[in-house]
Structure formats: structure tokens, C-alpha cells
Design an enzyme around this catalytic site. Structure first.
Site, PDB file in Angstrom:
ATOM      1  N   CYS A   1      25.745  86.810  72.854  1.00 42.18           N
ATOM      2  CA  CYS A   1      25.161  87.072  74.268  1.00 42.18           C
ATOM      3  C   CYS A   1      26.530  87.070  75.401  1.00 42.18           C
ATOM      4  CB  CYS A   1      24.258  86.201  74.593  1.00 42.18           C
ATOM      5  SG  CYS A   1      23.177  86.732  76.006  1.00 42.18           S
TER       6      CYS A   1
ATOM      7  N   HIS B   1      20.050  87.033  70.708  1.00 39.37           N
ATOM      8  CA  HIS B   1      20.036  85.373  70.614  1.00 39.37           C
ATOM      9  C   HIS B   1      19.524  85.056  69.159  1.00 39.37           C
ATOM     10  CE1 HIS B   1      20.664  84.140  74.677  1.00 39.37           C
ATOM     11  NE2 HIS B   1      20.291  85.447  74.996  1.00 39.37           N
TER      12      HIS B   1
ATOM     13  N   GLU C   1      19.341  82.566  67.510  1.00 38.28           N
ATOM     14  CA  GLU C   1      18.793  81.128  67.526  1.00 38.28           C
ATOM     15  C   GLU C   1      17.604  81.312  67.747  1.00 38.28           C
ATOM     16  OE1 GLU C   1      21.142  82.240  69.704  1.00 38.28           O
ATOM     17  OE2 GLU C   1      20.471  81.534  71.723  1.00 38.28           O
TER      18      GLU C   1
END
EC number: 4.3.2.10
Lengths: 195, 251
Positions: free
Chosen positions: A77, A177, A179
Site C-alpha cells: 500500500c 492489502h 493480508e
């Protein structure tokens, strides 16, 4: 194997730590130079505003340390944007690991900014996207993006094409992202940890 | 292409889901973590947890729950209910929430939106707006839609965007619970007026209601609770149906 997440004033990294937990990885959140240099893998996360983050990195000397690292480094990011040359966000001079500028996404063509949600990525050619399928979906939240360039290893379209992923030497980066990008994101992180 | 999002909402009390569910295969349907994991597996794009209690002890339970959810699921999730300060938000984000949602506290103290956006970034600040149609006007309500405010819904949506909200969660209290469809016209008006994503909530009863809210209503995401919990609509079926109707979906 030791993975270090670089600690700086770039917002919440809890989700990144939990994602590494799910993968069974050992990690350390630190801004200590010796710890960072001795890591096998380095993750450089980021949520927030580019110029403030760069000012903080300079203050701590991290802006010199990060480009000098030799092990695999993954910027995510805003972390990815700070690895580029320059960001339009408050005219921030960034680290220049990737020879490309970061520009604001077009908000004038009926598109909402920030670009928020799941979008598909294509033209995949990163070692990190091994096992993915063209046009797999990942989760984005951002208002600025790096243009497509020679280092681009995944492209996303939002008003204009932009770099969803970058790769140069030992430096890797993702605008989305990983994650919280479901099983696709998990695979990308897994691929990084396996480099 | 950017997809439209399907978001199940889980109401939480004392760390448990409140409304019953119809998932017989779940060992414990009252366990929000198990339910969340199942929705993630089914292809939910995001989850919203709404804490309907707010005493100090219960907040601790909520933080623990957020930590467990964050450890378990790999999609974004939002936590709302009883949040009224920077400290509240900090605790939830540190426990692993990706976004927080504020409602009455934003009405009471609009500067809170600015403070949260500045401190944590707009990307994690969702402002929930409960609205009801009163005497020919859309009026913002608080306290679960019971208490009218002075605020006009569209103006308030624009104001919180300017203050730094990253997303709007719009619940039509007129449509909520009716299963007669989302408030399409108002959703379209808000989506046209604000340049941030709009999550439409309230009224979902059929798969076509989702088609309507994404096409005519111009919503970026659709949120529902009981129709998912009671399996009146299964998420994989819904996403397949929407995709067949030309709505971009992550499948």
C-alpha cells in the site's frame, strides 16, 4: 527464518501480523537497524499519508536503510508508494527504488476515490503471483497509485491502468492489502515468505 | 473491474451473535468467529460486526472477539456500536479491526469524524446513517432509528464525506425488516451526491433486490443480516445470480 515488519508511523499493521500468524511465520515489528539488516525477509507496510511517512523515515534514517537492503523486501500500500520516485500526495519525494511516480487516481470520471474494494489484477508476472489466475481479485483502499512501468508485475484498472504490483531485484511491492485479500492474498504472502 | 460487495452483518451481544441462525452445520451458531469464518469461506466480501451492548465489561469482551475474528478470517471487517472516542477506535484497530463504524456519536459530535480520519486515515472510518422518511423529507435518526435529529440525510452524507469519512453505511429504517427491497431512490441519490462508497442496508428480501440496489440504486455494497443467517439466500447463489445479471462480483 526471521521476518521483520518495519515499524514506523504508518498506521495499523495488526492485520499484517495476524496474516503472518495464520501462515505460521515468526516475525518481529521493529525499527532497529541491526534487526532489520539481519532479517531473512522484510515487510514494509503502510497506511496513511505519504509526505508525513517520508519525513518520519528520514528522521530515523530508514529512507537510506531500506533501499540498501539485500534480502527480499515487500512494500504494501503506502509502503509501495514510498518505494517509488515521487508521490503527488503533498508533493512527497520518495525513496526511488522503483523508477516511477505515484499520481492521484482520477476522480472526475464518475469514479469514487479512494478506490475501495475488490478489483481484478492482470498481466501477472511476479514470483509472488505464482499459482494465481489472471483476473483474480484482491482488496484495495487507496487514492494514489504508481503508473505502469518496466517494473510492473501486475496491473489493475481504475479509471486508468496502474501498477498493482512492482518488482525490481530484491524489492517487491503490492498496492493492495494482501493480508485481507482472502486466499489470493494469502498465497501472495506465502510466495513472498518462500522466496 | 471493481466489484460490488456482499456484506453479512452480525449483531453481537456479550461476545455472541444475537439473532438466531439456521446454519445446522455450525457447531455453535452463536459463535461469531465460527459464523464469520463460514461467511468468509462462502465468498462474503467483507463483514460488519455491530455490538449492541456498550458497558465497560462488555467492551472488553468485544475487543477479545475482534482479536479472535482478525486471527481467523482473511477478509476485511468493520466493527460498529458504542464507539465515541479516538481511544475506542484505537483499541479496536489494535485488536485487528480493519474499519470502524460510528453513528450516533458522529451526530452528537461531528468533529469526531475529522479526528478519526486524521488519526487513523479515512480508509477505516465508516459513518453509519440511519434514515427515515418524515413529512416528505429524509431525516437522520439515532438510537436504532427511534430518535429523529435535525439533520437531512443527503446533506449529512455530504458533510461527513467532507469531514473525512471513507465510506457510508446507509440504513433505511423504513425498509429495514420489511424484506420488500432496499431504499433504491435514496441510495441512488446519496451515491450520486457523495464521492465515497455507499453500503446499502435494510430491506433485502430477494436476490433481485440486490440487483436493483447495485444497478438503479448505484450502491457499492449491499448489507444484510437475517436473510443470510437464516439461509433464505446463500451467498454463493446470490453472487452467481448477480454475476449472471451483469453485476461485477468476486466469485
Amino acid at each position: 527464518m526471521k521476518t521483520v515488519i518495519i515499524k514506523y508511523n504508518a498506521g495499523n499493521v495488526q492485520s499484517v501480523m495476524y496474516a503472518l500468524d495464520r501462515l505460521g511465520a515468526n516475525y518481529l515489528l521493529t525499527d532497529d537497524e541491526a534487526e532489520i539488516r539481519s532479517a531473512d525477509k522484510v515487510i514494509f507496510p503502510g497506511v496513511g499519508e505519504a509526505s508525513t511517512a517520508m519525513a518520519y523515515l528520514r528522521q530515523r534514517g530508514l529512507d537510506k536503510l531500506i533501499p540498501s537492503l539485500k534480502q527480499p523486501v515487500l512494500g504494501t500500500c503506502v509502503g509501495m508508494q514510498l518505494m517509488c520516485r515521487h508521490s503527488e500526495e503533498n508533493d512527497a519525494t520518495c525513496m526511488g527504488i522503483f523508477d516511477i511516480d505515484v499520481r492521484r487516481l482520477p476522480g472526475d470520471v464518475g469514479l469514487k476515490v479512494p478506490h475501495t474494494g475488490w478489483n481484478s489484477i492482470h498481466s501477472l508476472k511476479s514470483p509472488l503471483t505464482a499459482g494465481l489466475t489472471e483476473n483474480d481479485y484482491v482488496y484495495f483502499v487507496h487514492s494514489y497509485a504508481a503508473d505502469v512501468c518496466e517494473h510492473t508485475t501486475a496491473v489493475c484498472e481504475y479509471g486508468r491502468p496502474f501498477s498493482a504490483m512492482l518488482h525490481r531485484d530484491n524489492f517487491y511491492a503490492a498496492q493492495f492489502h494482501a493480508e485481507i485479500s482472502g486466499n489470493v492474498g494469502q498465497r501472495i504472502l506465502e510466495n513472498f515468505l518462500r522466496l | 473491474m471493481l466489484t460490488k460487495r456482499i456484506i453479512p452483518c452480525l449483531d453481537i451481544k456479550d461476545g455472541r451473535t444475537v439473532k438466531g441462525t439456521n446454519f445446522v452445520n455450525l457447531r455453535d451458531a452463536g459463535d461469531p468467529v465460527a459464523l464469520a469464518a463460514m461467511y468468509a469461506e462462502q465468498g462474503a466480501d467483507e463483514l460488519v460486526f455491530l455490538d449492541i451492548t456498550a458497558t465497560v465489561d462488555e467492551r472488553k469482551t468485544l475487543i477479545e472477539l475482534v482479536r479472535n475474528v482478525a486471527h481467523t478470517i482473511n477478509i476485511p471487517f468493520t466493527v460498529g456500536g458504542g464507539i465515541s472516542s479516538v481511544a475506542d477506535v484505537s483499541a479496536l484497530l489494535n485488536a485487528g479491526a480493519d474499519k470502524i463504524s460510528i453513528n450516533s456519536s458522529a451526530v452528537r459530535n461531528p468533529d469526531l469524524v475529522n479526528e478519526l480520519a486524521l488519526e487513523f486515515g479515512s480508509q477505516c472510518v465508516v459513518v453509519a446513517i440511519d434514515t427515515r422518511y418524515v413529512d416528505g423529507e429524509h431525516i437522520v435518526h439515532t438510537h436504532g432509528g427511534r430518535k429523529p435529529t435535525e439533520l437531512r440525510t443527503i446533506a449529512w452524507a455530504k458533510e461527513v464525506e467532507e469531514r473525512g469519512a471513507g465510506e457510508l453505511l446507509l440504513t433505511s429504517m423504513d425498509a429495514d425488516g420489511t424484506k420488500a427491497g432496499f431504499a433504491i431512490e435514496l441510495t441512488a441519490q446519496i451515491s450520486g451526491a457523495a464521492n465515497i462508497p455507499v453500503i446499502a442496508s435494510g430491506g433485502a428480501g430477494t436476490m433481485d433486490h440486490f440487483v436493483d440496489v447495485f444497478t438503479t440504486g448505484k450502491a457499492d455494497a449491499g448489507l444484510a443480516a437475517s436473510i443470510f443467517h437464516f439461509r433464505e439466500i446463500d451467498i454463493p447463489d446470490l453472487k452467481g445470480y448477480l454475476s449472471g445479471k451483469g453485476v461485477e462480483m468476486r466469485i
